[in-house]
Structures are given as C-alpha cells and as structure tokens.
Design an enzyme around this catalytic site. Sequence first.
Site, short mmCIF file in Angstrom:
data_model
loop_
_atom_site.label_atom_id
_atom_site.label_comp_id
_atom_site.label_asym_id
_atom_site.label_seq_id
_atom_site.Cartn_x
_atom_site.Cartn_y
_atom_site.Cartn_z
N HIS A 153 0.86 -1.18 0.00
CA HIS A 153 0.00 0.00 0.00
C HIS A 153 0.89 1.23 0.00
CE1 HIS A 153 1.05 0.11 4.22
NE2 HIS A 153 0.53 -1.10 4.40
N HIS A 166 4.11 1.29 1.99
CA HIS A 166 5.27 0.62 1.38
C HIS A 166 5.87 1.51 0.29
CE1 HIS A 166 2.87 -2.95 2.83
NE2 HIS A 166 4.05 -3.20 3.39
N GLN A 183 6.29 -15.63 12.31
CA GLN A 183 5.91 -14.48 13.14
C GLN A 183 4.42 -14.45 13.44
OE1 GLN A 183 7.42 -11.66 9.97
NE2 GLN A 183 5.81 -10.34 10.78
N LYS A 235 5.17 2.66 11.70
CA LYS A 235 3.86 2.21 12.17
C LYS A 235 4.01 1.01 13.12
CE LYS A 235 0.16 -0.36 11.59
NZ LYS A 235 0.23 -1.78 11.29
N SER A 262 -1.69 -3.39 5.92
CA SER A 262 -2.25 -4.44 5.06
C SER A 262 -3.47 -5.08 5.71
CB SER A 262 -1.19 -5.51 4.79
OG SER A 262 -0.04 -4.91 4.24
O1 PAF Z 1 6.69 -5.42 8.81
C1 PAF Z 1 6.61 -6.43 8.08
O2 PAF Z 1 6.00 -6.42 7.00
C2 PAF Z 1 7.25 -7.73 8.53
O3 PAF Z 1 7.17 -7.88 9.91
C3 PAF Z 1 8.70 -7.89 8.06
C4 PAF Z 1 9.61 -6.81 8.66
C5 PAF Z 1 8.75 -7.81 6.53
C6 PAF Z 1 9.24 -9.25 8.50
O4 PAF Z 1 8.47 -10.29 7.98
#
Ligand code: PAF
Length: 295
Positions: free
Chosen positions: A44, A47, A71, A159, A196
């Site tokens: 978005h 980014h 994660q 963010k 997202s």
């Molecule tokens: O912020 C994110 O999109 C994710 O946590 C990252 C840093 C790409 C790690 O997967």
Amino acid sequence: MNSPHTPTQPLVFESDPVAMRARVAEALRGGLRVGFVPTMGALHAGHDSLVARATGECDAVAVSIFVNPTQFGPREDYSRYPRTFEADCGRLRPLGVRWVFTPSVEGMYPAGDATRVHVAGPADRWEGAFRPGHFDGVATVVAKLLSAVPATKAYFGEKDWQQSAVIRRMAADLLLPTEIVVCPTVREADGLAMSSRNVYLSAPERSRAAAIARSLERGSELWDRGVEAGEIERAARESLVELGFEVDYWSIVCEDSLVPVVELPAAAGGVRPRIITACRLGSTRLIDNRGLSPR
Ligand code: PAF
C-alpha cells in the site's frame, strides 16, 4: 551521483537466497549503494513511501515479498493474510525497484531448520506479551533476509514502532553491517495508519477505526499540557472502550526501551516518550503509535 536505475526498468525476480546475495554482492562491489525494503506483500502507500525513500538514497533497490510463517501465532491470520502478488508487482514496476526477492518458505527455513533469533529488552512487553513468539519470528526472518540481501540500508515503517525498535536492537547486537532506517507512518485522510490488515475491517468498523489516531493526538495534547502519564493513559483507554474497542494496551513508553514512563524514576532524563497502542475492533487487531515531545 546519478542513480543507475530508471523508473521503467523491468523488475528482476529472484527466489533463491544464495543467488540473491550474489546479485547484491556484485552491485556492492561495483560501488552501488543498495537499498532494501522487506515486506510481506499486500503493498500500500506506506510501502510506496519506504521504496521512495530507498530509491532516493540508494542506487539499486530490492523489495522482498515473503509472508513469514514464524511471526504468526497458531491462532493468528497467517493463512488469511492478504496475498496480492500480481497487484504488488504492478505497484512496484513504476517505482524504480531493481529486484523483487520472493523466497519460498522452504528456502528461508531449510529442512532441519533449528535456529531462532531471540531479542529481549524492547521485545519483552506489549506485542511481545500479547503475541508470544512473534518477535522471535520477526527477528529471525529479518536476520535471514539481511543475510540474503546484505544491503547498505534497510527501510522499515514507524507504524510498527516496537518492531523497528527490536530490529534496531538486533542489528546493533549482531553487528549487522546494514543501516536500519525507520520511516514515518503514512495515514489515510481520516488519520488511520495504513496497514495491510485494514482490509479486514467491515465498513462500520473502518469508519470507527480512525478513533485510534484521534486518541493519540488527544494524548499528545494532554502530554504537552503537563498531564500525568497514568491519567492520560486511563482517559484514552476509557474513551476507546466506550467506542467499542478492546484495548490490549495504550501506554506512554520510552521509545527505545519500551519501558512505560510511569515505571521510570521521576528524575530520568533523556527519555524520548512515545504512545504505543494495540486495539481490537471485532476480529481485527490494529496498532499505532505517536512520538511525544520530551519533558
Ligand atoms: O513489517 C513487516 O512487513 C514484517 O514484519 C517484516 C519486517 C517484513 C518481517 O516479515
């Protein structure tokens, strides 16, 4: 120095971490500054701003798209996390990106994978407490991504403030050569931080969601008027609960250590304070933060 990339250059896709490292190493040997924007896709305008900063400061830019399973907790949104690869590439094409790194899960976590990066300190509380294991997954994947893309600078969004503090801590502790750059949050017109996960919000939830950013603004005003941190926190939580949010936390913390200012000795100097919050609206969890002026 003139940037050797042009906005019309075709994207080069690479999924192999070793080949990706070779591409970046060759660019670095040629004297180029390499920028890196790690993402989980579903790109978005937030980014876009990271990519714009990277292309402004570097000669060749890599963006990774990898939804990192480690994660996400077992009951979190890994399987339904938005995957919009074609749209993401369309978005990146005019931005002057050179490489799109798209590793597979097996490529990033090879058979027998047994290593995790655990950061304590800034990772311990808040998201670390509400999402056990989350920051181990983030720190591990970012360490791996920076190994595959040993860039001059890597760009992360403010963010996810606590994430950026954890990544800065990890990069310093592991003596990683990449400079970590943290860029301002991009917001919708009503103040909602771009994420997202905003696509999960129903229309009525979406119109209520901007109350989170308003609570940060109000908190900042009260802080500037000298109101005590605990009182500001209580008022903010109450007002969000009245609006139908479940508040996981809304706290004023030291922005590097993530320790609440109410726990710091009254005379503690040099603290850069920041409000951090996580709130749930229905099944969607939203996070946001705002820096405050030092007292
Ligand atoms: O912020 C994110 O999109 C994710 O946590 C990252 C840093 C790409 C790690 O997967």
